[in-house]
Write a protein that holds these residues in place. Structure first.
Motif, PDB file in Angstrom:
ATOM      1  N   ARG A  68      18.185 110.006   2.495  1.00  0.00           N
ATOM      2  CA  ARG A  68      18.301 109.233   3.735  1.00  0.00           C
ATOM      3  C   ARG A  68      19.242 108.047   3.573  1.00  0.00           C
ATOM      4  N   GLN A  69      19.263 107.460   2.379  1.00  0.00           N
ATOM      5  CA  GLN A  69      20.114 106.299   2.195  1.00  0.00           C
ATOM      6  C   GLN A  69      21.591 106.656   2.287  1.00  0.00           C
ATOM      7  N   LEU A 125      25.778 105.488  -5.509  1.00  0.00           N
ATOM      8  CA  LEU A 125      24.593 105.780  -4.715  1.00  0.00           C
ATOM      9  C   LEU A 125      23.966 107.088  -5.189  1.00  0.00           C
ATOM     10  N   HIS A 128      11.536 101.722  -0.384  1.00  0.00           N
ATOM     11  CA  HIS A 128      12.704 101.466   0.443  1.00  0.00           C
ATOM     12  C   HIS A 128      14.006 101.375  -0.343  1.00  0.00           C
ATOM     13  N   THR A 129      13.967 101.698  -1.624  1.00  0.00           N
ATOM     14  CA  THR A 129      15.201 101.739  -2.422  1.00  0.00           C
ATOM     15  C   THR A 129      15.365 103.120  -3.053  1.00  0.00           C
ATOM     16  N   GLU A 133      14.395 106.195  -0.934  1.00  0.00           N
ATOM     17  CA  GLU A 133      15.364 106.496   0.122  1.00  0.00           C
ATOM     18  C   GLU A 133      16.584 107.217  -0.441  1.00  0.00           C
ATOM     19  N   GLU A 134      17.026 106.825  -1.633  1.00  0.00           N
ATOM     20  CA  GLU A 134      18.158 107.508  -2.261  1.00  0.00           C
ATOM     21  C   GLU A 134      17.763 108.914  -2.700  1.00  0.00           C
ATOM     22  N   LEU A 170      17.868  97.278   8.651  1.00  0.00           N
ATOM     23  CA  LEU A 170      17.079  97.980   7.639  1.00  0.00           C
ATOM     24  C   LEU A 170      15.728  97.301   7.416  1.00  0.00           C
ATOM     25  N   PRO A 217      20.352  97.705   1.493  1.00  0.00           N
ATOM     26  CA  PRO A 217      19.050  98.350   1.262  1.00  0.00           C
ATOM     27  C   PRO A 217      18.163  97.572   0.298  1.00  0.00           C
ATOM     28  N   SER A 252      24.157 104.771   4.648  1.00  0.00           N
ATOM     29  CA  SER A 252      25.315 104.092   4.067  1.00  0.00           C
ATOM     30  C   SER A 252      26.623 104.596   4.647  1.00  0.00           C
TER      31      SER A 252
END
Length: 545
Positions: A125-126, A277, A116-117, A120-121, A24, A139, A130
């Protein structure tokens, strides 16, 4: 269900919760392969280039001592720049760059971490990542490491560049650590905001509000007392300055930055272990069962999505305007026997009276900060697109141009609203201090609104990139940061006019007090129209998503 404890059989600190961190991190660095280098180079080189500028302006110890004494004797300038702890060339570089360098590093870091946190959620994409061999904490760890790479790059470039140019190694290292360390602390604070909020926009806004409060506390503390007050020590920006690079370094301040960063990072990890998530600890409230009439069109939808952000920016800049307006009157005391100090403010704010030059520098600063709002509002379209929320809207009777037009209206009109709020409080506070509220408010409000065309130009650049090169949308932030650096540091560094003209702010007159011509306003507005048109054409022709 916004906060769930981790099952007992799965320990959050276990090694498997970091599985995939390296992958990542490489992905994050690849996605930011343009943004991070541009930020690092612009910020680091701006700090390094300040030394030769001061060397040419203040080539004797006497001149430097006079400058330091003048700055420390005036609360208005201590609020703007902070106190001068040393009158060496290195000490002047630290005085000029430690606070603002720390602010820019903080902005860079929060953008990286939120991207990037939470972003992404938000885009989904996260969840896909995951589902593979990616640990729960991977992440967040990768995002923080990406910010660490960027902040370390700024620190190393700053320290090495200053040391190579002849500044003492210890002071060079201290200044680099102060700027990079502050950026890393705000990366950790952004990580907390990403756990608390449901959207990347709110996470950036919350962290930005903390950054604004830190700057305001530092300014208030330094204005109230030479050498700082307890308010200064409540601000990480104040810590960066009071590390005192090149002036008997206080290395224990580094421990303060490290401890705060460790605590914030631990809090972020604790929060991410206790939520699902895609969820947050501050979820959005459910809306009414029936939509109001205002949501019947794309502009109403854009207003509903952006209104909280607009209100927050307007309130924040209004508060900043009130603070700086109240201390503007004291700037005139600097002219007493110190031509060198006058020259600095003439380059920043124009050739008019020193009070007007101070006000012009503040209105310019407010205009530069407003660009962050405008660019973020335009780029919200990209978040809606990648998050899958734009496609259902466009599947109905709403065309792409109408959809984009709604967001552009909020960005362009909102810019004027934000700057009007800042100019109004700045003018009222200054007018009250000189006994002429009506006259002071009118002049300062007009000067603040004169920044609107430059802000629109940067918003138009964001629209052009969004329509023509959507994958490069993140690089718009680096471009915006470069224009802000040119506008704020360029005059002091005595950069050539062609370099200053690379920023739209370099074309605006220095108001209040400067000569006004219609040409720059017309050209910037025309350029904005061309760029927005190009972006809309590109958006109409390309695939969505």
């Amino acid at each position: 269900m916004t906060a769930l404890a981790a099952p007992a059989a799965v320990r959050p600190g276990g090694p498997r919760h970091l599985a995939g961190t390296g992958t990542l991190l490489r992905l994050a660095l690849r996605r930011d392969r343009l943004m991070i280098p541009v930020w690092v180079l612009l910020l680091g080189l701006s700090v390094v280039a300040t030394g030769p500028s001061f060397a040419s302006l203040y080539d004797t110890a006497t001149k430097r001592a006079e400058l330091a004494a003048s700055m420390n004797a005036n609360g208005s300038l201590r609020a703007l720049y902070g106190p001068v702890f040393g009158d060496s060339l290195g000490g002047l570089v630290a005085w000029r760059m430690a606070g603002f360098g720390a602010v820019l590093a903080a902005v860079m870091s929060l953008l990286i971490v939120v991207r990037h946190t939470r972003e992404e959620e938000e885009t989904g994409r996260q969840e896909l990542l995951s589902a593979a061999m990616v640990g729960r904490r991977a992440p967040l760890t990768a995002a923080l490491l990406a910010a660490l790479v960027a902040d370390a790059g700024v620190a190393v470039l700053t320290a090495a560049g200053l040391a190579v140019s002849g500044r003492p190694v210890g002071g060079s290292l201290a200044l680099g650590v102060a700027i990079g360390g502050t950026g890393l602390l705000f990366a950790a604070l952004a990580a907390i905001a990403a756990q608390l909020t449901e959207s990347a926009r709110l996470a950036k806004g919350l962290t930005g509000a903390v950054l604004g409060a830190a700057f305001a506390l530092r300014a208030a503390g330094d204005a109230s007392a030479d050498g700082g007050s307890p308010l200064t020590w409540l601000s990480p920006i104040g810590w960066a300055q009071h590390l005192r690079a090149y002036a008997g370094e206080r290395w224990w301040v580094v421990l303060l930055l490290a401890a705060a960063t460790a605590l914030a990072t631990a809090a972020a990890y604790a929060l991410t272990a206790r939520r699902d998530l895609g969820m947050s600890f501050l979820p959005a409230r459910p809306g009414p069962a029936r939509a109001p009439r205002s949501l019947g069109g794309p502009t109403g939808l854009a207003w509903r999505l952006q209104r909280t952000t607009l209100a927050g920016w307007a309130a924040g800049l209004a508060l900043a305007g009130a603070v700086f307006g109240g201390i503007a009157k004291g700037a005139a005391s600097l002219v007493d026997g110190n031509q060198r100090t006058r020259e600095i403010f003439e380059r920043l704010g124009g050739q008019q009276s020193l009070t007007d030059a101070f006000l012009a520098s503040i209105t310019g600063l407010l205009g530069m900060v407003a660009a962050l709002y405008a660019v973020g509002t335009v780029l919200r379209m990209r978040a809606e697109e990648t998050g899958g929320r734009a496609e259902p809207v466009l599947a109905g009777a709403v065309g792409r141009l109408r959809w984009a037009g709604g967001h552009l209206v909020i960005a362009l009109v909102g810019t004027a609203v934000v700057l009007a709020a800042a100019g109004l409080t700045l003018g009222v506070a200054y007018g009250a201090s000189v006994g002429d509220v009506a006259g002071g408010t009118g002049r300062v409000l007009a000067a603040t609104l004169a920044q609107v065309p430059a802000v629109w130009t940067l918003a138009a650049v964001a629209m052009a990139v969004l329509g023509l090169l959507p994958r490069a949308a993140g690089a718009v932030w680096a471009l915006t940061g470069g224009c802000l650096a040119l506008g704020w540091f360029g005059p002091v560094l005595r950069l050539p006019q062609w370099a200053l003209d690379l920023s739209p702010y370099g074309h605006l007159p220095k108001l209040p007090g400067g000569a006004v011509t219609a040409a720059p306003f017309l050209w910037l507005t025309a350029l904005s129209v061309v760029l927005i048109s190009a972006g809309l054409v590109g958006l109409r022709r390309r695939d969505i998503g």
